[in-house]
Write a protein that holds these residues in place. Structure first.
Motif, PDB file in Angstrom:
ATOM      1  N   GLY A 169      26.940 -24.425 -17.889  1.00 51.31           N
ATOM      2  CA  GLY A 169      28.282 -24.840 -18.318  1.00 51.31           C
ATOM      3  C   GLY A 169      29.070 -25.593 -17.266  1.00 51.31           C
ATOM      4  N   PHE A 170      28.453 -25.921 -16.150  1.00 56.47           N
ATOM      5  CA  PHE A 170      29.192 -26.598 -15.083  1.00 56.47           C
ATOM      6  C   PHE A 170      29.577 -28.023 -15.493  1.00 56.47           C
ATOM      7  N   GLY A 171      28.614 -28.930 -15.515  1.00 52.37           N
ATOM      8  CA  GLY A 171      28.884 -30.279 -16.010  1.00 52.37           C
ATOM      9  C   GLY A 171      29.868 -31.082 -15.189  1.00 52.37           C
ATOM     10  N   PHE A 211      33.660 -31.630 -16.066  1.00 54.99           N
ATOM     11  CA  PHE A 211      33.779 -30.866 -17.316  1.00 54.99           C
ATOM     12  C   PHE A 211      34.302 -29.457 -17.028  1.00 54.99           C
ATOM     13  N   ALA A 212      33.827 -28.869 -15.921  1.00 57.64           N
ATOM     14  CA  ALA A 212      34.187 -27.493 -15.580  1.00 57.64           C
ATOM     15  C   ALA A 212      35.693 -27.336 -15.346  1.00 57.64           C
ATOM     16  N   VAL A 213      36.345 -28.435 -14.966  1.00 62.13           N
ATOM     17  CA  VAL A 213      37.792 -28.390 -14.735  1.00 62.13           C
ATOM     18  C   VAL A 213      38.561 -28.865 -15.968  1.00 62.13           C
ATOM     19  N   LYS A 214      38.057 -29.956 -16.588  1.00 61.18           N
ATOM     20  CA  LYS A 214      38.752 -30.512 -17.757  1.00 61.18           C
ATOM     21  C   LYS A 214      38.680 -29.567 -18.951  1.00 61.18           C
ATOM     22  N   TYR A 215      37.560 -28.910 -19.111  1.00 61.91           N
ATOM     23  CA  TYR A 215      37.377 -27.994 -20.244  1.00 61.91           C
ATOM     24  C   TYR A 215      36.969 -26.632 -19.697  1.00 61.91           C
ATOM     25  N   GLY A 216      37.826 -26.118 -18.803  1.00 57.58           N
ATOM     26  CA  GLY A 216      37.495 -24.904 -18.061  1.00 57.58           C
ATOM     27  C   GLY A 216      37.191 -23.712 -18.944  1.00 57.58           C
ATOM     28  N   GLU A 217      37.916 -23.604 -20.034  1.00 61.10           N
ATOM     29  CA  GLU A 217      37.742 -22.442 -20.903  1.00 61.10           C
ATOM     30  C   GLU A 217      36.356 -22.444 -21.554  1.00 61.10           C
ATOM     31  N   ILE A 218      35.944 -23.623 -22.033  1.00 60.09           N
ATOM     32  CA  ILE A 218      34.619 -23.730 -22.656  1.00 60.09           C
ATOM     33  C   ILE A 218      33.540 -23.537 -21.586  1.00 60.09           C
ATOM     34  N   SER A 219      33.759 -24.178 -20.444  1.00 60.85           N
ATOM     35  CA  SER A 219      32.805 -24.094 -19.346  1.00 60.85           C
ATOM     36  C   SER A 219      32.576 -22.641 -18.923  1.00 60.85           C
ATOM     37  N   ALA A 220      33.686 -21.898 -18.784  1.00 64.97           N
ATOM     38  CA  ALA A 220      33.571 -20.499 -18.355  1.00 64.97           C
ATOM     39  C   ALA A 220      32.863 -19.660 -19.420  1.00 64.97           C
ATOM     40  N   GLY A 243      26.450 -27.110  -7.915  1.00 61.27           N
ATOM     41  CA  GLY A 243      27.373 -27.059  -9.052  1.00 61.27           C
ATOM     42  C   GLY A 243      27.172 -25.787  -9.848  1.00 61.27           C
ATOM     43  N   ASN A 275      29.656 -22.366 -10.164  1.00 62.71           N
ATOM     44  CA  ASN A 275      30.054 -21.957 -11.503  1.00 62.71           C
ATOM     45  C   ASN A 275      29.603 -20.531 -11.813  1.00 62.71           C
TER      46      ASN A 275
END
Lengths: 481, 247
Positions: free
Chosen positions: B178-180, B183-192, B216, B220
């Motif tokens: 889920g790092f990407g 992506f991990a910052v822009k869509y943190g909730e999905i990433s987490a 990365g 994460n």
């Protein structure tokens, strides 16, 4: 913004509004991440495992993928020629072929066919293209009764929702949801057994099959050499919809044409395996013209509506490879983002990786700014795509187009500019990173983890492991020689 | 030794430089142990991947050209990251296609770039490693390493040589963490949330540590493990192979 896009994103309800929710991508995703039922349904969803079992039986899989991609490219390279061939062959067999340039044209053409044939009730098998134009709402506004007959589509029609997956439209629903819906709409005692629920739907739908005047289907492929529409289904409703009513209307995108029947046979081998893990679907229908003299079954009239609605623009762009898509759903089935947020969060008709490419291409880059960015680029989608669409590369190209068009937020552009300016200047970069390493180490404290960072994107539900405190470059420069 | 030593340029990567220099030194130790002569080009910073994946093609090109200039004279380019080596091998040719006069240097660097464990196994022929680890680990396959660089068996083969170490595979080691990148910052909730699935998978193995080959994924997965309050440790494969897990 186009009217269709406005409708799709308004989320205000009313006729023509396809989406159950408005707002932003992140907002919708947040809601889905905190919807226990959706989460339970998505956890139970595993078509990826079915695919991998089916593919294990196909030792020449990679060669078939290559062949299937080549067949789709052949069709796209001379799309006008194959479409004219299809029109000629279909017309010769008594089909009326219609060309719909826009979504509005689709609705207008189908409504006119219904009006001329005196239709009152429409029965439908799955068609994602008809979701693009909100066809059901348009026909209902004409006073027609429209009944979805694919079990999943039927469930979401009762719920007043839209498909969350292109081949498993009600995948976000649990068995309990379906039990409630059937109880409420059929007025029958509530039941939760899957066979019982299925039998109940079958009994209700049987009446509709017998009383429908017009059947609307999609079309998985158009065969240029025979003028046939190919329907790939499992429930048999596609065959009933295309044979029982007086009128059959098949609606499909212009990109779905394939030169020959032999080509269809090749692509089918990877379509059903990629989609559901089946070596072949329960039904493969080739609808070739209306009922002929001496035929026992079939519609009196057959129409094919060929939909452009943005496809010809994509054909002439560097996104063309996306038009190879045969709508198997494997990319979304394997996508870690889709698996967690489901299809509705994507905001338009096509979810998952292919949706993140098609949606901005069809309704405008500025109307789907999040989608190409909402992916980790893990490339699981590209690896499983049966027609080798390089989905991460296409998403990255869309990101580049967003930057060129000034569609990215100012903080992001500024951040990248500052970072890349430093990264091109090693001496300054060394100073900046030394400072960052030290500050980060201090912020990490004893736990060596930072619990809160500006913006909160990273640290909402994660810590940020603290840096070691010195950079590699400074330690390396001081190493004992 | 009958053969002349392999001459290697180590591309440390920006995240190792900033976050965990220990990994860079572990890579150095392993390469030297494999009989390589290692240089670390001084001005190196970043391969340009963050800009490339954010759609900032021009910034990505500037950094990619810089990297190529700094490594064009190296006989081998070794990177302790599947993602950064994948950027060079899989994406530089497309990214730098509009600079034909630099084509020869580009081709050389692209052809000579390898992920660390892949280089150690398939080029250097390394068979024994200094690491010792008393416990069970599970290995996470990073997306780019696996799908762009073919890194799958190499780290496992090397880990098998670490004394005391037992490898227990998780159910879905090839599943994205889920790092990407951004992506991990822009869509943190999905990433987490994706990271959470990975952590569940790791936890089910009851391994003492999860080992991987990309910074990365490391930040994460470790970040999510820390927030979950678990004690599973997270190591880069080079740290475990070199026996330098702690400072």
């Amino acid at each position: 913004m186009t009217e269709a896009a406005q409708e799709a994103f308004s989320g205000t309800g009313g006729p023509g509004t396809a989406r159950p929710q408005g707002g932003t991508f992140s907002g919708r995703a947040h809601d889905k991440l905190h919807d226990a039922k959706v989460q339970r349904a998505m956890r139970n969803f595993n078509l990826a495992a079915a695919r991998s079992r089916a593919m294990a039986e196909l030792p020449e899989l990679e060669d078939i993928r290559t062949a299937a991609a080549a067949i789709r490219d052949t069709a796209l390279a001379d799309l006008d020629v194959w479409l004219e061939r299809f029109e000629t062959e279909a017309t010769r067999r008594g089909v009326k072929v219609h060309w719909a340039e826009t979504h509005a044209d689709v609705n207008r053409i189908v409504a006119a066919i219904a009006r001329e044939a005196g239709v009152r009730k429409v029965i439908k098998s799955k068609s994602m293209v008809s979701e693009e134009s909100h066809l059901n709402a348009a026909l209902e506004a004409e006073g027609l009764e429209v009944v979805e007959t694919d079990l999943g589509e039927y469930i979401i029609q009762l719920a007043g929702e839209t498909p969350s997956h292109i081949i498993a439209p009600a995948i976000h629903k649990t068995r309990e949801d379906v039990a409630d819906l059937f109880h409420q709409h059929h007025g029958t005692p509530r039941k939760t057994g899957i066979p019982e629920l299925t039998m109940e739907a079958r009994a209700v739908l049987r009446g509709h099959f017998l009383s429908g005047d017009m059947g609307i289907s999609g079309g998985n492929f158009l065969v240029a050499e025979t003028g046939s529409v190919v329907l790939v289904t499992n429930e048999g409703n596609g065959r009933m919809v295309s044979t029982m009513p007086r009128v059959h209307v098949a609606i499909t995108g212009i990109e779905k044409v394939i030169p020959t029947l032999e080509d269809v046979a090749c692509v089918l081998r990877v379509l059903t395996r990629s989609a559901t893990g089946q070596s072949i679907s329960n039904y493969v229908t080739l609808a070739t013209g209306p009922k002929g003299a001496g035929d026992a079954d079939g519609p009196e009239e057959m129409h094919v509506v060929l939909v452009d609605a943005g496809r010809s623009t994509v054909l002439g762009s560097d996104m063309r490879e996306a038009l190879r898509c045969i709508r198997c759903g494997a990319c979304m089935n394997h996508c870690p983002v889709y698996q967690n947020i489901g299809g509705h969060a994507y905001g338009w008709v096509y979810p998952g990786p292919i949706g993140s490419v098609l949606t901005p291409s069809y309704i405008g880059l500025e109307n789907a700014v999040d989608l190409p960015n909402a992916a980790t680029l893990c490339n699981q989608c590209g690896v499983v795509c049966p027609v080798r669409i390089p989905l991460p590369d296409l998403m990255r190209k869309l990101r580049e187009k967003q930057v060129e068009a000034g569609l990215r937020p100012r903080w992001e552009r500024a951040g990248l500019r500052v970072w890349s300016w430093f990264a091109q200047r090693p001496a300054l970069y060394a100073l900046a990173t030394r400072l960052a390493a030290r500050v980060g180490r201090l912020l990490g404290g004893k736990r060596r983890a930072i619990g809160r960072l500006p913006g909160g994107g990273w640290t909402g539900e994660r810590d940020f492991p603290a840096p070691q405190g010195r950079t590699f470059r400074e330690l390396y420069a001081r190493r004992p020689r | 030794m009958a053969h002349p030593p392999l001459r290697v340029g180590l591309f440390v990567t920006c995240l190792v430089d900033l976050m965990r220099p220990r990994i860079g030194f572990a890579a150095l130790k392993l390469l030297k142990g494999a009989g390589c002569e290692v240089v670390v080009p001084e001005g190196q910073t970043c391969c340009g991947q963050p800009a490339y994946n954010s759609g900032d093609r021009r910034a990505a090109q500037a950094l990619a050209r810089k990297m190529v200039r700094e490594f064009e004279s190296c006989e081998h380019v070794v990177v302790p990251s599947g993602s950064c080596s994948g950027m060079i091998r899989a994406h530089y040719p497309e990214l730098l296609a509009e600079f034909p006069e630099e084509r020869a240097a580009l081709d050389r660097v692209v052809a000579r770039t390898r992920e660390l464990t892949d280089f150690l196994v398939n080029v250097a022929g390394l068979t024994t490693v200094p690491g010792q680890f008393a416990g069970t680990v599970t290995y996470h396959d990073s997306c780019s390493g696996l799908r762009e660089m073919g890194v799958k068996s190499q780290p496992r083969a090397l880990l098998a040589g670490v004394r005391g170490l037992t490898l227990k595979e998780m159910a879905t080691p090839e599943y994205c963490c889920g790092f990407g990148g951004t992506f991990a910052v822009k869509y943190g909730e999905i990433s987490a949330r994706i990271a959470d699935r990975k952590c569940d998978d790791v936890a089910a193995t009851q391994a003492d540590a999860v080992v991987l080959g990309d910074l990365g994924c490391m930040l994460n997965i470790e970040g999510r493990i820390l927030r979950r309050g678990e004690s599973t440790r997270v190591y880069h494969v080079a740290e475990v192979l070199a026996g330098v897990e702690d400072d």
